[in-house]
Structure formats: C-alpha cells, structure tokens
Design a protein around this motif. Structure first.
Motif, mmCIF file in Angstrom:
data_model
loop_
_atom_site.group_PDB
_atom_site.id
_atom_site.type_symbol
_atom_site.label_atom_id
_atom_site.label_comp_id
_atom_site.label_asym_id
_atom_site.label_seq_id
_atom_site.Cartn_x
_atom_site.Cartn_y
_atom_site.Cartn_z
ATOM 1 N N THR A 1 34.846 17.597 14.739
ATOM 2 C CA THR A 1 35.525 18.787 13.742
ATOM 3 C C THR A 1 36.688 19.030 14.265
ATOM 4 O O THR A 1 37.607 19.187 13.829
ATOM 5 C CB THR A 1 34.692 19.829 13.153
ATOM 6 N N ALA A 2 36.791 19.163 15.722
ATOM 7 C CA ALA A 2 38.018 19.496 16.515
ATOM 8 C C ALA A 2 39.050 18.643 16.546
ATOM 9 O O ALA A 2 40.305 18.796 16.433
ATOM 10 C CB ALA A 2 37.427 20.263 17.918
ATOM 11 N N ALA A 3 38.426 17.292 16.554
ATOM 12 C CA ALA A 3 39.385 16.063 16.763
ATOM 13 C C ALA A 3 40.103 15.893 15.425
ATOM 14 O O ALA A 3 41.220 15.732 15.219
ATOM 15 C CB ALA A 3 38.641 14.883 17.287
ATOM 16 N N VAL B 1 32.237 24.237 11.667
ATOM 17 C CA VAL B 1 32.795 23.319 10.730
ATOM 18 C C VAL B 1 33.564 23.887 9.351
ATOM 19 O O VAL B 1 34.423 23.496 8.847
ATOM 20 C CB VAL B 1 31.521 22.260 10.228
ATOM 21 N N THR B 2 32.879 24.941 8.722
ATOM 22 C CA THR B 2 33.352 25.585 7.726
ATOM 23 C C THR B 2 34.563 26.222 7.868
ATOM 24 O O THR B 2 35.410 26.066 7.028
ATOM 25 C CB THR B 2 32.166 26.510 7.143
ATOM 26 N N SER B 3 34.669 26.973 9.140
ATOM 27 C CA SER B 3 35.885 27.561 9.399
ATOM 28 C C SER B 3 37.094 26.764 9.429
ATOM 29 O O SER B 3 38.335 27.013 8.649
ATOM 30 C CB SER B 3 35.739 28.517 10.688
ATOM 31 N N ALA B 4 37.034 25.638 10.111
ATOM 32 C CA ALA B 4 37.986 24.591 10.202
ATOM 33 C C ALA B 4 38.258 23.940 8.945
ATOM 34 O O ALA B 4 39.302 23.950 8.546
ATOM 35 C CB ALA B 4 37.709 23.361 10.915
ATOM 36 N N LEU B 5 37.274 23.653 8.117
ATOM 37 C CA LEU B 5 37.527 23.018 6.722
ATOM 38 C C LEU B 5 38.320 24.003 5.758
ATOM 39 O O LEU B 5 39.156 23.549 4.984
ATOM 40 C CB LEU B 5 36.115 22.833 6.089
ATOM 41 N N CYS C 1 34.465 15.132 4.517
ATOM 42 C CA CYS C 1 33.412 15.624 3.461
ATOM 43 C C CYS C 1 32.582 14.455 3.178
ATOM 44 O O CYS C 1 31.206 14.978 3.050
ATOM 45 C CB CYS C 1 34.131 15.957 2.354
ATOM 46 N N SER C 2 32.891 13.480 2.797
ATOM 47 C CA SER C 2 31.962 12.389 2.274
ATOM 48 C C SER C 2 31.087 11.636 3.211
ATOM 49 O O SER C 2 30.173 11.421 3.246
ATOM 50 C CB SER C 2 32.697 11.524 1.174
ATOM 51 N N GLU C 3 31.758 11.230 4.510
ATOM 52 C CA GLU C 3 31.311 10.387 5.401
ATOM 53 C C GLU C 3 30.802 11.303 6.701
ATOM 54 O O GLU C 3 29.557 11.081 7.005
ATOM 55 C CB GLU C 3 32.279 9.183 5.855
ATOM 56 N N ASP C 4 31.886 11.878 7.170
ATOM 57 C CA ASP C 4 31.309 12.799 8.612
ATOM 58 C C ASP C 4 30.091 13.755 8.437
ATOM 59 O O ASP C 4 29.408 13.902 9.164
ATOM 60 C CB ASP C 4 32.534 13.236 9.320
ATOM 61 N N LEU C 5 30.476 14.373 7.230
ATOM 62 C CA LEU C 5 29.576 15.332 6.820
ATOM 63 C C LEU C 5 28.503 14.705 5.763
ATOM 64 O O LEU C 5 27.278 14.763 6.305
ATOM 65 C CB LEU C 5 30.324 16.419 6.085
ATOM 66 N N GLY C 6 28.982 14.446 4.643
ATOM 67 C CA GLY C 6 27.907 14.279 3.976
ATOM 68 C C GLY C 6 26.936 13.390 3.977
ATOM 69 O O GLY C 6 25.731 13.269 3.666
ATOM 70 N N ALA C 7 27.513 11.976 4.380
ATOM 71 C CA ALA C 7 26.698 10.983 4.714
ATOM 72 C C ALA C 7 26.110 10.768 6.079
ATOM 73 O O ALA C 7 25.135 9.943 6.331
ATOM 74 C CB ALA C 7 27.441 9.574 4.357
ATOM 75 N N PHE C 8 26.583 11.904 6.865
ATOM 76 C CA PHE C 8 25.748 11.629 8.298
ATOM 77 C C PHE C 8 25.393 13.121 8.722
ATOM 78 O O PHE C 8 24.216 13.273 8.683
ATOM 79 C CB PHE C 8 26.875 11.195 9.327
ATOM 80 N N TYR C 9 26.269 13.850 9.163
ATOM 81 C CA TYR C 9 25.838 15.139 9.712
ATOM 82 C C TYR C 9 24.886 16.012 8.816
ATOM 83 O O TYR C 9 23.663 16.499 9.273
ATOM 84 C CB TYR C 9 27.106 15.942 10.215
#
Length: 948
Positions: A711-713, A774-778, A738-746
């Motif tokens: 998320t930092a990157a 993650v939420t703070s950055a998002l 949202c869809s790949e890094d988070l939703g479909a993976f983490y």
C-alpha cells in the motif's frame, strides 16, 4: 468465548464470528444526500478550517480563470471546476497550503446583448450599466450554487468579481501604467469586426466555420502600357488591350481596392491570347498561367517574363471606378491558388494595410466605405447603402458588364465568424487603441512580443504540447486591439483633444482621480462625470473617450487586480497554476501573459494546465439540436455529483472528454466497486483503536507487513501521478488496488482470520493493524476525487480525530506508513506467491465448473514446484491453505521448473463455523459441528498462525 456460551445443539455458530459491522451504507444514495453535505460544508466553514489547518505550510495558489456571468453552467464548466478542485485538494494533501478563490468575468457584450433582448436597444448608458450589473450579480449567484453542488471547496463567501468597484478601479490604473510604460498607441488599423456586435473583437472571440462565397478572377486594365513593355523587356506591347489578373473570395472589398500586390521574387508572365474575338494581353504569375487559362476557357502563349520587382509602382485601372491601382511588392503573396497577384484593400486586410502603409499611404488616404453595421456609406458610387453581403453578386455582375470579369464560381472555405452571433466577421479599419506587440517601451527594454515569448519558455505546460501552441500564437499575433465600442465595460478613461486627438497632458493624474471615483461608485462614475470637474477651463477643448476596454483585458489583468489587489492576502504572485480549456491559449492564458509581460516582464503563472472539450460517446460536439447535451445539474440530480467527479478524473483531460449515459453507467459501476471495498475495510476496523490495539511492525503477520509495504508503494505512485496533475492513472490505480490487490487477494485471504479468530487475538489485531493503514491511505487517495465519499467515511474511520476538531479529511496530508524493513524482499516474495496462487485459482475454477467441488474450501491442493518456488512456498507452512483458500494445501519438490497443481475434493466433514473441510471436524465431543481450530479459537488459546 466461554464453553457455556457455545451455541446449543442445532443452533448456528454465526454469532461467534467477528462479522463486519459498519453504519457506512452499501448504497451511497448520492443524489439525495450530497446537497445536505454541501450545505454542512458551508455552514461549518470547512474551507476556513482547511486554511487554519494548513497555516504555516508552503503556499500554493491556483488562480481561477473567471467563467462568464451569463447562463447556467454546462458540462464544460463542470469539468473545469472539478479539475481545479481535485488539484487544490491534492496539493493540500501533499503538504501545501493550497488556496482557491473563485471568480467571475462580469463585463462585456454578451451581458449587454441580454439586456437589449429584454429591455430593447438604444437604452441610456446609465440604464445599460445598472441593468447589466444587476443581471451579472444574479448570474453569479446561480452559477455559484451549481459549482458548490459539485463538491468544489473555495472561498465562496468572498469570490472575486471583475465588476467589483475596487477591481474596476485597479484595472483602469493598470491601463494607465501601460500607457506610461509606452506600450499603448492609438491608430487606424484593420481589426476583427462583427456587424452584429457593432464592435471590434478580440482574437479569442473569433472562431472559424465553413462559408460559401463567390470567388472571382478580375482584370485590372492596363493603364501604363509603355512601362509594362519596359518591365518585360519589350519595345512595345503587341496588343492594345490587357489586364492584370487577381483572384478574390471577397468581391465586396473591390470598391475599396487601392493597390495590387506582387511578390518581388516570383516570375510573372505576359500572355498573349484572344478574348471576345480580339487580341488581348494578360499579366499573371508564370506558374499559374496554365491553370488559369484552363479555368477561363482561353488559349494563349507566354511572350515575355519578368520578376515581380520589375513591375513595382506601375499603375492599372480600377475595374469599377475611374482611378488607378499601383503595384506594391509584398512577400505574403503565394502561388498555391489564384493568379499570384493580390488585390489590396488596406481598410479590410492586415497585410494589405501593412503594405500600403509601407508605401507611404496615410490614414486619411485609406478608403473606408464599409460602416460598422455592414453597409456601404451612401456616397459610394454604384453600391451605396447596400449590405456588403447583398452587394457581392451585384459587384460581380457589374464587373461582367464592364468586361473585367474573367471567371466566377462558388467557393467553400473556412472563414472567420463571431463566436457569439455565429455570423461572418470582417477585417475593418477603424481608429482604435492598441497594445503594440513590437513597440519599444519607454525604458528601452524588450518589446511585448519578446518578453511574452521569453515567458512562454519559462512556463511549465500540462500537457507539454501547449507550449508550442501558445508560442506560435504569440509569435504571429497582430497588435492587441484594446478598445471596444460598448457601454458595459471598464472605460478607457482618457480625455482626448477635440481637434488634435492628443491625450490631456495630465493624463496619469487624471486616471488616478477617475479611479478613486470608480472605487466608490463603480464604472458608472465615469458615465456621470462632467469633464469640467477635473479639467476646469480645459473641458471646452477635450472630450471623454467613449471606448471601453476589451473584456479580455478585464480577466487578463486579474493577476494585478486580484492576486495583488482585492485578494492579495489569499494569494501570491505569480500564481502557481492557471487551468482552463484549450481555447484559452488564445484567450485568458494569452491576455494574462501579455499584460503581465508589459507590467512585470514575466508571466503571471508558473504553470499552465489545459483540458480538452467535452464530446458525446461518438465524439460529436454537444448540441441541443442533436439532443446529445448532458447537463451537469441533471447528472447530479440523478446519479450524484460524485459520479461526475469520478468521470472527470477517469478521463484523460489532455484530449476530448467523452460522456454519454452508457459511459456514466460504467462510472457508476466503478464507483460501486470502490465504495464496497471501502465499506468492507470500515466494517472490519470498526472495533479497532490504533492507540490500544495496533501490533508492532515486527510482530505483524508476514502477509500484513507485505500489505503495508504494498500500500505504501501504491500511495507513492498516486502521489507521483498527482504531482504531475494526472488523474486518470490515479483512478486506474485506485480501481486496480480495490479490485485486484485488495478484493481478489489480500482481503480475500484475510476474511478467515478476521472472522474466525478471537476478537482480541494477535492474529486478528495484526490484520486490523494493516487494514487501518490501508484504509487511511485509501481515504486520502480518494479524497481529492471522491470527496463526498471520503468525507462521509472519515468520522467512521477516525472518530477520535473527528472529536478533536479535525472534522474534515481535507485537513489531512498523505498517510505516514511505519517502516517495514523487509518490505522490498516481501514484495518480491509475495508477488511470486500471487502468481502461483493465480495458477491454483484457475485450476480450482475448472474443477468447480465441472462439478467436482462446490467452493474452493472443499478442495485439497498439492503444489508440485521446483527450485526457488518450493523454498518460497515451504516458508508458509500450514498457512499455505489460507493463502489458497482451500481446506488443505501441501507443497512438494518437483524435478523440473514446471508447476503442477493437483486438486482433489476433500473427503472430510465441513466445519459449521469456518466452512473448512477438516479431518478433525467433530473430534470434540461437546462441539460435534466444529473443526479443531475453531474449538481452539473459541475455547482455547487460539490457532497458531504466523504468515497469513
């Protein structure tokens, strides 16, 4: 959970899960809720709170290009204001004190036209000004309401208006300064003239559209045959009759012809032919002979040639009147069309005027038969009192009758039109005030053109092609016509001598005296002023100049009247950025550069950002007649302004911006996916207090450290894009995240740990710690674009900050991540795990589609991999099954490098609580529906997990 709290037999274990919980609704209901939020932002003074929070940061100023105070805003306005808002908010997020003072352009002809439509023409000047001021005030309030509705934050309670008394006064003072510096002059020159406006037009007020005219080839009879023969090296001409041929698409200019222009270096031919049964000679460019003879239906031979300079000053008879037209040399003559000879009407052509003045023609000698309404003066022989457009065919017929017409045909070409009336514009010589592009100023410094071109080089452009565009316009533009013949505008408050036309010797002092009156009463003070009040006895010899300033001078001097005038405390000079549509390279960008170059010697901005125009889904311009207009008000009322904001951000503004109902539907779907991701995050950190529950980085699960590093990157990439003022890559990154890094993976992997482990366990708090980052950055990444949604979520995510006075996310800066020492190595490791996981997921989907398994949890997987992949996967131990979301997963070393995925359906029972199919399900006699780890998580010390 204690044993006595376990569900009774036959009851669900659902209540023992840590299921997501949030008051953040799944549906945004934006159209209904946004107006309430914007009102709250105004009531709470959110913009002022942002300014207070940003105090002490480096100041960054986006100077607003003033929209015109006339009519409701359209989709182009929405694009413009949303882009500005996103940039200002992202600059604040980047640690600046980014300020935004909205403004309006309030003078000018369109408002006067509205007053004429409503109240009639020929009103007293005082009434025109009073009604125009009232109308502009009303329009400002209407537009302001719509801009605020778009979620745009700014100093709405204190905008700048070009019609504010102090701004009008400072604009007049600016004019006086330019006069003293030596940039201004008064003279006769052809200017863009609109008959409907009854006034000169600025370059930016002219657009091009197709027009069909009568193109004619006209002969000017020989008047000095001996001189012609000498020029061609002949003893005498072989025929008595002869014509010098010109081609023009503006027959109406022929009555004012005063010369013929030839290129000094072109070769010209004397052609012998036969016309009407008698010998005749024709003079035209040698290169055009063949094409012209064919068009005229003539045959002939060239008997002699000479260079254009040999024909200089030889006179020819006018084809309509009893006067002569001499040959002048001009390098602007071309050979691509026509005859290579241009007829010159100095009152109605820029090059014609320059050529005739070069040969010594005085202003008094220039013929000006066309009046301001487009009619010839009554005294003009043959065509007096007629409209020039109506006279065109009559002129052609008269030429035919006199034997001087060689050819006529309809000719379609691109022609100048007034951007307001959409009617043809002409060049028309009139006495006007100009800013000279190439005048040497009093201090002996650079000319305006030189200073402006240097300023272009010093400016950053987004996109970079804007530099060449603006440079070309400055390099080639004529002198700037500053004067207008209207009433609703800042007066050029000069006193002019009735006989000599000279300015009063006390002009600088008088300008300041008038400016002081305008500061108190507005421009109406000039209208009411009796010259004797300031001039005394001199009033008998002087009259008030009736011209008003070009409205582009109004907006073009706001760097002086606003940035260093009415809003100096909120601004600085030069501004960091001007942002407008691509047409403003010849409009506001242009006029601002010229005025600042004269006043300060450099541009009023450090950077220029340009956006394109809005078109429909098929690339067509918005048109009421085509029914493809999409109004921002209707989109906001139906879908929410948030959807407009996301559409603007997701579109590459450097080109045309396409919009349609279908495009907006896709934007709505993208918004829903982002909102659902945010909702999941909020729901899973609802019981997490970072001050009490955060797990130190060194103690976080490996995948959680990876998530923080990832998320930092991602945030660094967002920051880089926003630093370049690029939003569509930000939206792409946002959607992918949202869809790949988070939703479909983490998040997919995390659900089991979040839901099934003990509420306060290290396993769950580790996950929540990462999710908090993650939420703070998002939220911060969303805030400049999806402002309503980020602001809606902020109090739910940061209730303590909210309670402590930071009631808006727009006071925040980018999220500060904790250092993850092994972040780079984790990225390499987990990026490879994600690739291998993709292979497994595809195999699982194949088996599920074939009916072999229901969900992935019913599967048991064996991964046969070689080399480094084996070593990498082995580090996960039993946590591999959580990464793959299967009930069991093992890894074995293969001989080669090929990956083999073996999947079988589990033969074990399904746990009623976690839905894993495990061998130990039912092993505990008191909890026959649970697997062993659920028993441990509920009644023991919790399952051992380290990686995922």
């Amino acid at each position: 959970m204690a044993a006595d709290k376990a569900p009774a037999s036959g009851k669900s274990y659902r209540d023992t899960l840590n299921l997501p919980d949030t008051s953040f609704p799944m549906r945004g209901d934006l159209a209904r809720r946004e107006p309430k939020w914007t009102q709250e932002w105004q009531d709470k003074g959110v913009y002022k709170r942002i300014r207070a929070a940003c105090k002490g940061r480096p100041v960054w100023v986006l100077h607003d290009g003033p929209p015109y105070a006339n009519g409701d805003i359209h989709i182009g306005h929405a694009v413009n204001k949303i882009l500005k808002d996103m940039i200002v908010k992202s600059r604040n997020m980047a640690g600046f004190d980014a300020r935004y003072v909205p403004g309006w352009d309030c003078h000018g002809m369109p408002i006067e036209i509205q007053i004429e439509k409503k109240f009639g023409k020929n009103l007293p000047a005082a009434e025109v000004q009073a009604r125009s001021r009232a109308y502009a005030t009303e329009q400002v309030e209407r537009q302001k309401k719509d801009f605020i509705r778009l979620g745009v934050l700014g100093e709405w309670d204190n905008p700048y208006l070009t019609m504010a008394f102090h701004n009008e006064a400072d604009e007049l003072r600016t004019l006086g300064t330019l006069l003293e510096k030596g940039y201004l002059f008064r003279g006769l020159k052809p200017v863009n003239w609109c008959f409907d406006c009854g006034s000169a037009l600025a370059e930016a007020e002219v657009e091009y559209a197709d027009k069909t005219d009568i193109a004619v080839d006209v002969g000017f009879p020989f008047a000095e045959p001996e001189q012609i023969a000498t020029a061609f090296g002949l003893d005498a001409l072989p025929a008595e009759r002869g014509w010098c041929l010109i081609w023009t698409t503006t027959p109406w200019t022929l009555p004012s012809n005063q010369a013929l222009n030839l290129h000094p270096d072109f070769e010209y031919a004397l052609v012998r032919t036969e016309r009407d049964g008698a010998p005749a000679l024709l003079l035209l460019a040698a290169e055009r002979v063949e094409a012209c003879l064919a068009a005229w239906g003539l045959q002939g031979e060239t008997i002699a040639t000479c260079r254009g300079r040999a024909l200089e000053l030889i006179k020819f008879r006018h084809p309509l009147y009893d006067r002569l037209s001499p040959v002048y040399l001009g390098e602007y003559v071309t050979l691509d069309t026509g005859t290579g000879i241009v007829h010159s009407s100095p009152a109605y052509g820029i090059e014609d005027f320059a050529s005739c003045k070069h040969y010594g023609m005085t202003d008094a000698e220039i013929l000006q038969p066309v009046m301001g309404d487009g009619r010839y003066v009554e005294s003009l022989e043959l065509f007096g009192g007629q409209s020039i457009w109506a006279a065109n065919p009559k002129i052609v017929e008269t030429l035919r009758e006199r034997g001087n017409l060689f050819h006529a045909e309809k000719h379609a070409h691109s022609y100048m039109h007034c951007w307001r009336h959409k009617t043809p514009v002409i060049y028309r010589a009139s006495s006007q005030w100009f800013a000279g592009m190439d005048l040497q100023p009093v201090d002996g410094g650079a000319t305006l053109r030189e200073a402006a071109l240097k300023g272009v080089e010093a400016t950053a452009f987004y996109p970079n092609w804007g530099k060449a565009r603006l440079h070309g316009m400055i390099a080639n533009r004529p002198d700037w016509t500053l004067s207008r013949q209207r009433q609703w505008g800042v007066p050029m408050a000069f006193f002019v001598h009735r006989e000599t036309g000279e300015l009063h010797p006390r002009t600088p002092e008088l300008i300041e005296q008038v400016a002081l009156r305008i500061e108190k009463e507005g421009i109406e003070a000039w209208q009411k002023l009796d010259p004797a009040e300031l001039l005394g006895a001199d009033a008998a010899h002087y009259e008030k100049n009736r011209d008003t300033l070009d409205v582009w001078f109004d907006s073009g001097t706001t760097h002086r009247t606003v940035l260093r005038g009415s809003h100096a405390e909120q601004s600085h000079f030069p501004a960091d950025m001007y942002l407008e549509g691509s047409d403003q390279h010849r409009g506001w960008f242009h006029s601002s550069l010229l005025t600042a170059s004269m006043l300060d010697g450099h541009p009023p901005y450090r950077a220029l950002l340009t956006h394109g125009f809005v078109v429909d889904g098929q690339g067509r311009k918005m048109s009421k007649s085509m029914g493809n207009v999409i109004a921002p008000q209707k989109v906001s009322d139906a879908l929410g302004a948030e959807i407009l904001r996301l559409w603007v951000a997701s579109t590459d503004y450097s080109g045309e911006l396409s919009i349609s109902d279908e495009i907006l539907k896709r934007v709505v779907e993208a918004y829903r996916r982002i909102r659902n991701t945010l909702r999941f995050l909020l729901a899973n950190v609802a019981d997490f207090d970072p001050e009490q529950h955060a797990v130190p980085v060194a103690e976080l699960f490996e995948i959680d450290r990876y998530a923080i590093a990832m998320t930092a990157a991602w945030q660094r990439g967002i920051e880089e894009d926003l630093a370049k003022f690029e939003f569509h890559p930000v939206v792409a990154k946002l959607q992918t995240f949202c869809s790949e890094d988070l939703g479909a993976f983490y998040l997919d992997i995390l659900k089991d740990r979040l839901y099934t482990t003990a509420p306060g366990s290290r396993a769950r708090r580790s996950a929540q710690t990462a999710l908090h980052h993650v939420t703070s950055a998002l939220l911060r990444a969303m805030a400049p674009i999806l402002s309503f949604t980020a602001e809606e979520a902020w109090p739910l995510f940061a209730p303590r900050l909210w309670a402590e006075g930071e009631e808006t996310i727009f006071t925040q800066t980018w999220h500060e991540f904790p250092a993850v020492p092994d972040g780079h190595l984790l990225a390499l490791k987990w990026d490879r795990i994600r690739a291998l996981r993709g292979d497994v997921l595809r195999r699982l989907e194949e088996l599920r589609s074939a009916g072999g398994i229901g969900s992935s949890l019913q599967a048991e997987v064996e991964l046969r991999v070689g080399g480094e992949d084996y070593d990498l996967l082995s580090t996960l131990g039993d946590d591999l099954r959580f990464v793959l979301i299967t009930s069991a997963a093992t890894v074995t070393r293969a001989q080669g490098q090929e990956t083999e995925v073996l999947v079988t359906a589990s033969a074990h029972a399904k746990c009623e609580r976690c839905w894993h199919w495990r061998a130990d399900t039912g092993a505990h006699p008191e909890h026959p529906g649970l697997c062993g780890r659920c028993v441990d998580n509920l009644f023991g010390e919790g399952e051992p997990r380290q990686c995922a």
